[in-house]
Design a protein around this motif. Structure first.
Motif, PDB file in Angstrom:
ATOM      1  N   ASP A  70     -20.056  26.918 -56.488  1.00 57.76           N
ATOM      2  CA  ASP A  70     -18.702  26.465 -55.581  1.00 57.76           C
ATOM      3  C   ASP A  70     -17.561  27.179 -56.247  1.00 57.76           C
ATOM      4  N   ARG A  71     -17.464  27.568 -57.255  1.00 58.41           N
ATOM      5  CA  ARG A  71     -16.323  28.396 -57.843  1.00 58.41           C
ATOM      6  C   ARG A  71     -16.175  29.727 -57.430  1.00 58.41           C
ATOM      7  N   PHE A  72     -17.534  30.426 -57.151  1.00 53.97           N
ATOM      8  CA  PHE A  72     -17.310  31.824 -56.450  1.00 53.97           C
ATOM      9  C   PHE A  72     -17.148  31.689 -55.045  1.00 53.97           C
ATOM     10  N   GLU A  73     -17.777  30.568 -54.444  1.00 58.40           N
ATOM     11  CA  GLU A  73     -17.443  30.300 -52.967  1.00 58.40           C
ATOM     12  C   GLU A  73     -15.844  30.088 -52.805  1.00 58.40           C
ATOM     13  N   THR A  74     -15.385  29.493 -53.602  1.00 62.78           N
ATOM     14  CA  THR A  74     -13.781  29.138 -53.510  1.00 62.78           C
ATOM     15  C   THR A  74     -13.122  30.488 -53.652  1.00 62.78           C
ATOM     16  N   ILE A  75     -13.325  31.436 -54.458  1.00 64.92           N
ATOM     17  CA  ILE A  75     -12.573  32.559 -54.346  1.00 64.92           C
ATOM     18  C   ILE A  75     -13.085  33.545 -53.627  1.00 64.92           C
ATOM     19  N   TYR A  76     -14.039  33.765 -52.960  1.00 61.34           N
ATOM     20  CA  TYR A  76     -14.786  34.611 -52.160  1.00 61.34           C
ATOM     21  C   TYR A  76     -13.858  34.719 -51.000  1.00 61.34           C
ATOM     22  N   PRO A  77     -13.090  33.967 -50.222  1.00 54.68           N
ATOM     23  CA  PRO A  77     -12.231  34.324 -49.009  1.00 54.68           C
ATOM     24  C   PRO A  77     -10.961  35.270 -49.657  1.00 54.68           C
ATOM     25  N   THR A  78     -10.438  34.741 -50.538  1.00 50.27           N
ATOM     26  CA  THR A  78      -9.252  35.580 -50.990  1.00 50.27           C
ATOM     27  C   THR A  78      -9.720  37.024 -51.222  1.00 50.27           C
ATOM     28  N   LEU A  79     -10.911  36.983 -52.224  1.00 47.98           N
ATOM     29  CA  LEU A  79     -11.088  38.364 -52.855  1.00 47.98           C
ATOM     30  C   LEU A  79     -11.709  39.251 -51.562  1.00 47.98           C
ATOM     31  N   ARG A  80     -12.372  38.652 -50.645  1.00 50.55           N
ATOM     32  CA  ARG A  80     -12.841  39.172 -49.386  1.00 50.55           C
ATOM     33  C   ARG A  80     -11.680  39.995 -48.691  1.00 50.55           C
ATOM     34  N   CYS A  81     -10.600  39.274 -48.572  1.00 50.73           N
ATOM     35  CA  CYS A  81      -9.299  39.840 -47.911  1.00 50.73           C
ATOM     36  C   CYS A  81      -8.671  41.069 -48.702  1.00 50.73           C
ATOM     37  N   VAL A  82      -8.838  40.861 -50.180  1.00 47.94           N
ATOM     38  CA  VAL A  82      -8.468  42.029 -50.877  1.00 47.94           C
ATOM     39  C   VAL A  82      -9.313  43.166 -50.688  1.00 47.94           C
ATOM     40  N   ALA A  83     -10.491  42.807 -50.685  1.00 52.07           N
ATOM     41  CA  ALA A  83     -11.542  44.026 -50.632  1.00 52.07           C
ATOM     42  C   ALA A  83     -11.382  44.734 -49.230  1.00 52.07           C
ATOM     43  N   VAL A  84     -11.152  44.143 -48.175  1.00 53.70           N
ATOM     44  CA  VAL A  84     -11.086  44.811 -46.770  1.00 53.70           C
ATOM     45  C   VAL A  84      -9.759  44.871 -46.311  1.00 53.70           C
ATOM     46  N   ALA A  85      -8.976  45.017 -47.264  1.00 53.16           N
ATOM     47  CA  ALA A  85      -7.258  45.198 -46.887  1.00 53.16           C
ATOM     48  C   ALA A  85      -7.233  46.798 -46.778  1.00 53.16           C
ATOM     49  N   GLY A  86      -6.348  47.329 -45.912  1.00 53.22           N
ATOM     50  CA  GLY A  86      -6.083  48.488 -45.952  1.00 53.22           C
ATOM     51  C   GLY A  86      -5.179  48.783 -44.515  1.00 53.22           C
ATOM     52  N   VAL A  87      -5.003  50.017 -44.274  1.00 48.99           N
ATOM     53  CA  VAL A  87      -3.982  50.464 -42.956  1.00 48.99           C
ATOM     54  C   VAL A  87      -5.250  50.835 -42.187  1.00 48.99           C
ATOM     55  N   ASN A  88      -4.941  49.944 -41.010  1.00 50.19           N
ATOM     56  CA  ASN A  88      -5.689  50.354 -39.752  1.00 50.19           C
ATOM     57  C   ASN A  88      -5.976  51.691 -39.262  1.00 50.19           C
ATOM     58  N   GLY A  89      -7.170  52.336 -39.026  1.00 49.88           N
ATOM     59  CA  GLY A  89      -7.239  53.543 -38.797  1.00 49.88           C
ATOM     60  C   GLY A  89      -6.877  54.639 -39.577  1.00 49.88           C
ATOM     61  N   SER A  90      -6.803  54.479 -41.101  1.00 46.14           N
ATOM     62  CA  SER A  90      -6.787  55.450 -42.031  1.00 46.14           C
ATOM     63  C   SER A  90      -8.136  55.718 -42.328  1.00 46.14           C
ATOM     64  N   ASP A  91      -8.381  57.049 -42.868  1.00 51.44           N
ATOM     65  CA  ASP A  91      -9.605  57.651 -43.403  1.00 51.44           C
ATOM     66  C   ASP A  91     -10.254  56.654 -44.380  1.00 51.44           C
ATOM     67  N   SER A  92      -9.407  55.903 -45.229  1.00 50.94           N
ATOM     68  CA  SER A  92     -10.047  55.077 -46.280  1.00 50.94           C
ATOM     69  C   SER A  92     -10.394  53.893 -45.982  1.00 50.94           C
ATOM     70  N   ARG A  93      -9.878  53.519 -44.737  1.00 48.66           N
ATOM     71  CA  ARG A  93     -10.356  52.307 -44.221  1.00 48.66           C
ATOM     72  C   ARG A  93     -11.670  52.302 -43.613  1.00 48.66           C
ATOM     73  N   LYS A  94     -11.987  53.675 -42.815  1.00 47.95           N
ATOM     74  CA  LYS A  94     -12.957  53.931 -42.046  1.00 47.95           C
ATOM     75  C   LYS A  94     -14.200  54.111 -43.204  1.00 47.95           C
ATOM     76  N   GLN A  95     -13.736  54.736 -44.098  1.00 48.30           N
ATOM     77  CA  GLN A  95     -15.084  55.048 -45.040  1.00 48.30           C
ATOM     78  C   GLN A  95     -15.393  53.505 -45.634  1.00 48.30           C
ATOM     79  N   LEU A  96     -14.422  52.619 -46.040  1.00 44.47           N
ATOM     80  CA  LEU A  96     -14.889  51.469 -46.238  1.00 44.47           C
ATOM     81  C   LEU A  96     -15.524  50.617 -45.404  1.00 44.47           C
TER      82      LEU A  96
END
Length: 158
Positions: A70-96
């Motif tokens: 339950d605790r991991f599930e609670t932090i998942y949405p926030t950390l998911r946002c951190v993991a997928v953050a980036g500038v749209n169209g950038s090379d690093s975002r495409k690689q991610l």
């Protein structure tokens, strides 16, 4: 800190507890998510790499829930946002997007509906961030038609 949990096949309860306490403490700070997401890359390194996102996905949505689920599930949405953050169209975002597509493909199916649903969402996200991911999906969709059907169902809901 999440990679510490993936270093062994079965980390000790004390290690899990300490990691959770630190992460929960960080996330309890006002505007923590905004600060973490806006600071998504530091010196070319992601704050939460795809490998840590994959580990978090499995900790938050295990096939057999444990005490900390339950605790991991609670932090998942926030950390998911951190993991997928980036500038749209950038090379690093495409690689991610490619890395996320690969980890999501591995996690879809397998009899764990909740994990599969979250992984399917990540797969769709990869399609949104990198058109190359459609070509990559085209090369593997016949390998597991059930996975592809789940992805198509998720796309239909959008």
């Amino acid at each position: 800190m999440l990679p510490l949990l993936g270093m062994k096949s079965n980390p000790s309860p004390e290690t899990k507890e300490l990691v959770l306490q630190v992460v929960e403490s960080i996330l309890s700070v006002p505007n923590a998510e905004q600060v973490l997401v806006s600071g998504y890359v530091r010196k070319g390194e992601r704050l939460l790499p795809a490998s840590a996102l994959e580990l978090l996905l499995h900790l938050a949505f295990p096939s057999a829930p444990v005490e900390e689920t339950d605790r991991f599930e609670t932090i998942y949405p926030t950390l998911r946002c951190v993991a997928v953050a980036g500038v749209n169209g950038s090379d690093s975002r495409k690689q991610l997007a490619i890395q996320i597509q690969d980890l999501a493909w591995r996690a879809i199916g397998g009899g764990n509906a909740k994990l599969s649903d979250k992984a399917t969402g990540l797969f769709v996200l990869s399609l949104y961030h990198n058109p190359e991911c459609y070509k990559r999906w085209d090369r593997v969709y016949e390998d597991d038609v059930d996975k592809s059907v789940a992805i198509l169902r998720k796309l239909k809901k959008l």
